[in-house]
Design a protein around this motif. Structure first.
Motif, short mmCIF file in Angstrom:
data_model
loop_
_atom_site.label_atom_id
_atom_site.label_comp_id
_atom_site.label_asym_id
_atom_site.label_seq_id
_atom_site.Cartn_x
_atom_site.Cartn_y
_atom_site.Cartn_z
N ALA A 97 125.05 50.41 -69.81
CA ALA A 97 124.34 51.47 -69.45
C ALA A 97 122.83 51.44 -69.39
O ALA A 97 122.30 51.16 -70.08
N VAL A 102 124.42 57.34 -67.59
CA VAL A 102 125.39 56.14 -67.33
C VAL A 102 126.26 56.27 -68.34
O VAL A 102 126.11 55.95 -69.45
N SER A 103 127.60 56.50 -68.06
CA SER A 103 128.56 56.21 -69.04
C SER A 103 129.56 55.13 -68.74
O SER A 103 130.24 55.20 -67.80
#
Length: 228
Positions: A97, A102-103
């Protein structure tokens, strides 16, 4: 590693192959060089996030078509487009990430769901990768299973600095029907740990003896367990 991936794909004829994270096209050159005696010739399409690497591939005049795309956004092709897919040293980057927005789990989900859709029924994919730790290995295999794949991880040269991991994936609907133990069933120097629960018909064999590789299978039957 590309040769090993082809061995695990077990293609029996000319195929359309997606090269995920194709870089400068080195793996694609190996795909293009497969002769009819070995099941070729294959046609391939490469996708990569790096314009620089794709430009090198263009200047090298590789035979495959090239697509600039982030695999974490999914696979931008029509359902059932490909007979098979390979990826060399790429999918581990989906676990990173770059910001709090952001995953990694979402990127892995989009990738594997897109890959599952992009392969024809009975198709296979082999992704060589370098997990940083057991958590990344689990994240990747779990995301593949949740997408619907029959999935397993094969490790070459376990316990050494040269250890390499191969995620072997199958799409149900063909002869394999989600069970990928047959992919390595007759390989020499391969251990299999089958983690499926015992069936009513009898105990499932848990190990085949060898000393150079280890295989842990995460089949669709384990999806509820992995989601807990």
């Amino acid at each position: 590693m590309t040769h090993r991936a082809l061995e695990l794909l077990q293609l029996d004829g000319p195929s359309l192959i997606l090269d995920i994270g194709c870089g400068s096209g080195l793996s694609g050159e190996i795909l293009s060089a497969v002769t009819s005696t070995d099941g070729g010739p294959h046609i391939w399409i490469g996708m990569d996030i790096s314009p620089f690497m794709l430009d090198i591939a263009l200047r090298r005049e590789v035979e495959g078509d090239l697509v600039l795309s982030d695999i974490g956004d999914g696979i931008p092709f029509r359902p059932g487009s490909f007979d098979a897919a390979i990826s060399i040293s790429a999918i581990q980057w989906l676990c990173n990430a770059e910001s709090s927005e952001v995953s990694p789990q979402a990127r892995l989900s989009r990738f594997f769901n897109g890959l599952y859709a992009g392969l024809r029924r009975g198709g296979r994919a082999v992704c060589q990768f370098y997990p940083k730790n057991e958590l990344q290995r689990s994240m990747i295999s779990s995301a593949a299973v949740k997408a619907g794949f029959g999935a397993g991880i094969l490790e070459d040269n376990p316990g050494t600095k040269n250890a390499k991991y191969y995620l072997v994936l199958t799409v149900g609907g063909g002869a394999v029907q989600g069970d990928i133990t047959s992919v390595v069933l007759n390989m020499r120097d391969v251990d299999i740990q089958d983690v499926r629960p015992q069936s009513s018909a009898g105990k499932i064999e848990s190990k085949r003896k060898g000393n150079k590789a280890w295989v842990s299978w995460f089949l669709n039957t384990h999806l509820p367990k992995l989601q807990n």
